[in-house]
Design a protein around this motif. Sequence first.
Motif, short mmCIF file in Angstrom:
data_model
loop_
_atom_site.label_atom_id
_atom_site.label_comp_id
_atom_site.label_asym_id
_atom_site.label_seq_id
_atom_site.Cartn_x
_atom_site.Cartn_y
_atom_site.Cartn_z
N VAL A 80 2.32 2.22 -1.28
CA VAL A 80 1.94 1.34 -2.65
C VAL A 80 0.98 0.52 -2.29
O VAL A 80 0.01 0.10 -3.27
N GLY A 81 1.06 -0.13 -1.37
CA GLY A 81 0.15 -1.44 -1.01
C GLY A 81 -1.17 -0.86 -0.47
O GLY A 81 -2.19 -1.59 -0.07
N ALA A 82 -1.62 0.52 -0.72
CA ALA A 82 -2.55 0.95 -0.16
C ALA A 82 -3.14 0.59 1.31
O ALA A 82 -4.26 0.71 1.83
N LEU A 83 -2.09 0.44 1.94
CA LEU A 83 -2.22 0.20 3.55
C LEU A 83 -2.23 1.60 4.53
O LEU A 83 -2.52 1.46 5.43
N ASP A 84 -1.63 2.64 3.63
CA ASP A 84 -1.58 3.75 4.44
C ASP A 84 -1.71 4.82 3.25
O ASP A 84 -1.80 4.68 2.10
N THR A 85 -1.82 6.22 3.72
CA THR A 85 -2.15 7.18 2.78
C THR A 85 -0.82 8.30 2.88
O THR A 85 -0.36 8.48 4.07
N ALA A 86 -0.43 8.84 1.89
CA ALA A 86 0.59 9.71 1.94
C ALA A 86 0.11 10.95 2.65
O ALA A 86 -0.82 11.38 2.50
N THR A 87 1.08 11.93 3.15
CA THR A 87 0.62 13.09 3.93
C THR A 87 0.69 13.94 2.58
O THR A 87 -0.30 14.79 2.70
N SER A 88 1.44 14.13 1.57
CA SER A 88 1.09 15.03 0.27
C SER A 88 1.76 14.06 -0.88
O SER A 88 2.37 13.16 -0.78
N GLY A 89 1.60 14.58 -1.85
CA GLY A 89 1.78 13.96 -3.21
C GLY A 89 0.75 12.99 -3.67
O GLY A 89 -0.33 12.99 -3.10
N GLU A 90 1.01 12.20 -4.74
CA GLU A 90 0.17 11.48 -5.39
C GLU A 90 0.66 9.87 -5.51
O GLU A 90 1.70 9.72 -6.09
N VAL A 91 -0.15 8.85 -4.97
CA VAL A 91 0.11 7.62 -5.27
C VAL A 91 -1.00 6.97 -6.09
O VAL A 91 -2.17 7.15 -5.61
N SER A 92 -0.58 6.77 -7.38
CA SER A 92 -1.77 5.99 -8.05
C SER A 92 -1.30 4.55 -8.36
O SER A 92 -0.37 4.27 -8.66
N VAL A 93 -2.37 3.75 -8.13
CA VAL A 93 -2.25 1.98 -8.32
C VAL A 93 -3.18 1.77 -9.35
O VAL A 93 -4.23 1.67 -9.07
N PHE A 94 -2.73 1.31 -10.49
CA PHE A 94 -3.53 0.74 -11.56
C PHE A 94 -4.63 1.82 -12.06
O PHE A 94 -5.63 1.75 -12.37
N GLY A 95 -3.93 3.20 -11.87
CA GLY A 95 -4.92 4.33 -12.65
C GLY A 95 -5.56 4.87 -11.28
O GLY A 95 -6.56 5.86 -11.46
N ASN A 96 -5.72 4.20 -10.13
CA ASN A 96 -6.62 4.82 -9.20
C ASN A 96 -5.65 5.67 -8.29
O ASN A 96 -4.73 5.14 -7.56
N ASP A 97 -6.29 6.80 -7.93
CA ASP A 97 -5.48 7.61 -6.92
C ASP A 97 -5.90 7.28 -5.72
O ASP A 97 -7.20 7.53 -5.45
N LEU A 98 -4.94 6.78 -4.89
CA LEU A 98 -5.45 6.32 -3.50
C LEU A 98 -5.76 7.19 -2.59
O LEU A 98 -6.76 6.78 -1.56
N SER A 99 -5.64 8.53 -2.89
CA SER A 99 -6.06 9.53 -1.74
C SER A 99 -7.50 9.72 -1.86
O SER A 99 -8.25 10.32 -1.04
N THR A 100 -8.02 9.33 -3.16
CA THR A 100 -9.49 9.57 -3.29
C THR A 100 -10.25 8.23 -2.72
O THR A 100 -11.40 8.49 -2.60
N MET A 101 -9.46 7.25 -2.11
CA MET A 101 -10.41 5.87 -1.82
C MET A 101 -10.50 5.72 -0.48
O MET A 101 -9.63 6.09 0.40
N GLY A 102 -11.52 5.39 0.03
CA GLY A 102 -11.65 5.33 1.44
C GLY A 102 -11.07 4.01 2.09
O GLY A 102 -10.74 3.11 1.22
N ARG A 103 -11.27 3.55 3.16
CA ARG A 103 -10.89 2.43 3.87
C ARG A 103 -11.50 1.00 3.10
O ARG A 103 -10.82 0.33 2.78
N ARG A 104 -12.54 0.82 2.79
CA ARG A 104 -13.15 -0.09 2.38
C ARG A 104 -12.65 -0.52 0.72
O ARG A 104 -12.31 -1.61 0.55
N ARG A 105 -12.64 0.88 0.05
CA ARG A 105 -12.03 0.64 -1.31
C ARG A 105 -10.58 0.05 -1.47
O ARG A 105 -10.35 -0.75 -2.28
N ARG A 106 -9.76 0.57 -0.23
CA ARG A 106 -8.73 0.51 -0.64
C ARG A 106 -8.36 -1.18 -0.30
O ARG A 106 -7.63 -1.82 -0.43
N ALA A 107 -9.30 -1.45 1.03
CA ALA A 107 -9.09 -2.94 1.33
C ALA A 107 -9.56 -3.84 0.19
O ALA A 107 -8.90 -5.02 -0.01
N ASP A 108 -10.49 -3.28 -0.50
CA ASP A 108 -10.78 -4.30 -1.77
C ASP A 108 -9.84 -4.19 -2.90
O ASP A 108 -9.46 -5.40 -3.45
N LEU A 109 -9.12 -3.13 -2.71
CA LEU A 109 -8.03 -3.14 -3.89
C LEU A 109 -7.03 -4.25 -3.42
O LEU A 109 -6.33 -4.85 -4.30
#
Lengths: 413, 239
Positions: free
Chosen positions: B55-84
């Motif tokens: 949930v904290g965008a510190l790691d990515t799921a093996t499968s399934g979807e985690v979306s935080v404030f409407g952002n799908d984390l699996s589509t976000m790179g390291r940088r954007r996750r750090a920024d989030l």
Amino acid sequence: MVSRSTLRIAWRNLGRNRKRTILALSAIAVGQLAFLSVAALMRGFGEQYLDSITGPMVGHIQIHAPRWRDDRSIDVTLRHVSATIAEVLQDPDVERASPRIYAPALAALEVEGFMSVVVGIDPAAESHPRGLVPGEHLSGQLGEHRVLVGAALAQKQTIEPGMEIAIVGQDVDGSIANDLFTVSGVIPSAIDIVHSQGIVMSLEDAQELFLMPDQAHEIVIHLSNPDRIGDVVARLSSLPLLRDAEVLPWQEILPQFVSILKLMEGYIFVVLFIVFLAAAAGIANTMLMSTFERTHEFGMLLSLGCGPGRLSRIIATEALLLGLAGVSIGTALGVGLVALTSGSGIDYAALGGSASSYEAAFAGITMSSHTFPKTYVSDVAVGVIAVLLTSLLSVTWPVLHIVRLEPMEAMRS
Amino acid sequence: MNNTLVDVKNVTKDYRAGKVIVHALRGLDLAIHEGDFMSIVGPSGSGKTTLLNLVGALDTATSGEVSVFGNDLSTMGRRRRADLRLKSLGFVFQAYNLIPVLTARENVEFVLELQGVGSERRDIAFSTLDDLGMGDLADRQPNELSGGQQQRVAVARAVASRPRLVLADEPTANLDSENAEALLQMMRHLRDEQAMTFVFSTHDPLVVSYASRVVTLRDGRVVSDELKDPTSDAHEAGN
Ligand SMILES: Nc1ncnc2c1ncn2[C@@H]1O[C@H](COP(=O)(O)OP(=O)(O)O)[C@@H](O)[C@H]1O
Ligand SMILES: [Mg+2]
């Protein structure tokens, strides 16, 4: 740019492990101290060299008739010497121009003769502290058939002031030249040929003896600023009076000294390299340990969303501060040490365990073992820049470590 | 009832430990709503930390979807996750998570600076600490503070920029019950006053009693999800 908080974190981290910081600071400071001391000794030695070279004997620039230097043949002379000197002295950078005559001759006190070299000079032009006959007490003893005899020669032949000396040589036409002179004094000289073989007389006396009116073999020129040698050589070469003469900078007359000076400069940089290799090891070790110790802290900051760039800047700033502090201490110590010794100088002979200082002749110039160390601002700057670059380079590995950190893994450590 | 901030859908997370694959999460569903004061409980190894990290965008799921404030984390790179994480989330970790060479105020200020807050960050840092009862201790470094005080500074740092969601992984694990309660009350207060959403994991029944919603994990799945009436909370009286 480095923000204030980066600076603050970096600075305080240096205080976190005082012992380690002090150790690294000492390594850098001792490095800079060693470098500045060696450089100052070399510079002092180099300046002394240069001074001896360009002082009484060689000057900054010399003028000769072409080919005179090949075998110093007495009949290869410069003509119109007075007019030439007057013109040379017009050049704004020329401080002094001293005409000289060199002629091998047989000298005799009574029956037995010995070889000598007659050196004809203009007493007025050579009376300055770095001339051949420094001071009125020496230059005033020339002219009117009075001569000064080199100290070593005088000792060897037991020549004393007041004695009469006969000189027999060959004039420019190849005929016998001879005359009688009075020894007015004995002259110790840094110039080997004068010291051990020289009979110094006024230019007029020599011109008369060797039948060379208004001629000389050499004009030695001193500049007010030695950095302008190249320009002055170019200007003098284009003078109509010197169209047929050779105008040479001292570097071309004594190229072996140029190599010696280059060698000494090279030696300074070898020391610089060795010393800063040691300093680099000190800084790199400190930064590496400090980075690995803080892996958890860095993991926490990365988790909060701090970029690895910021963490790298903190580490680099730390290394720079460490380097800057160390090199400042080293510079203060080095400049201080040099200032302490620059007044009285350092005697290599004493350092080597010898009781008395010595002098050594090389290429006709006498060098003393007594050196006055000298701090060059450029050497200090080179040392400071070397330390700062070393500091920055030494964080390469820590930065690579930081960039590879995974926030959560780092936090678990 | 409320806005959904986080939507976790059928998420699995596998860890590879040598040749062994550990299934930390096995098809987990969870929605976090605005205003939740959520406690995640469950035995050790049930996947609480893993869930918070996803949930904290510190790691990515093996499968399934985690979306935080409407952002799908699996589509976000390291940088954007750090920024989030930096701009929109607040984190409170277990312990020892302040910069040791900075004072309490400077710790809070540093993160505000990273978040791009201008010169007013000094005042914000101080008033946040003051609100948490740390005003007098703002100029102390972490080693001059007790564990409970350090955790308050960590909370101040997490909430100073008013993130919409604050995640805390066992924030009271190293505190005695008195300090643990104080910390919980503070977070609860912030949630009520500032409309922030809190999600924290815990073992501690006392901590659980403060929650408005309790999610229980077992073997990487949600086994219960209960809403509690916050006003019926006995501890509120003492606040
Ligand atoms: N980095 C990891 N590598 C391998 N296994 C892990 C890792 N992190 C967690 N696990 C495993 O995943 C499971 C869930 O762990 P975790 O989320 O930490 O549970 P909790 O926080 O509820 O104690 C455990 O079996 C744990 O051993
Ligand atoms: Mg856990």
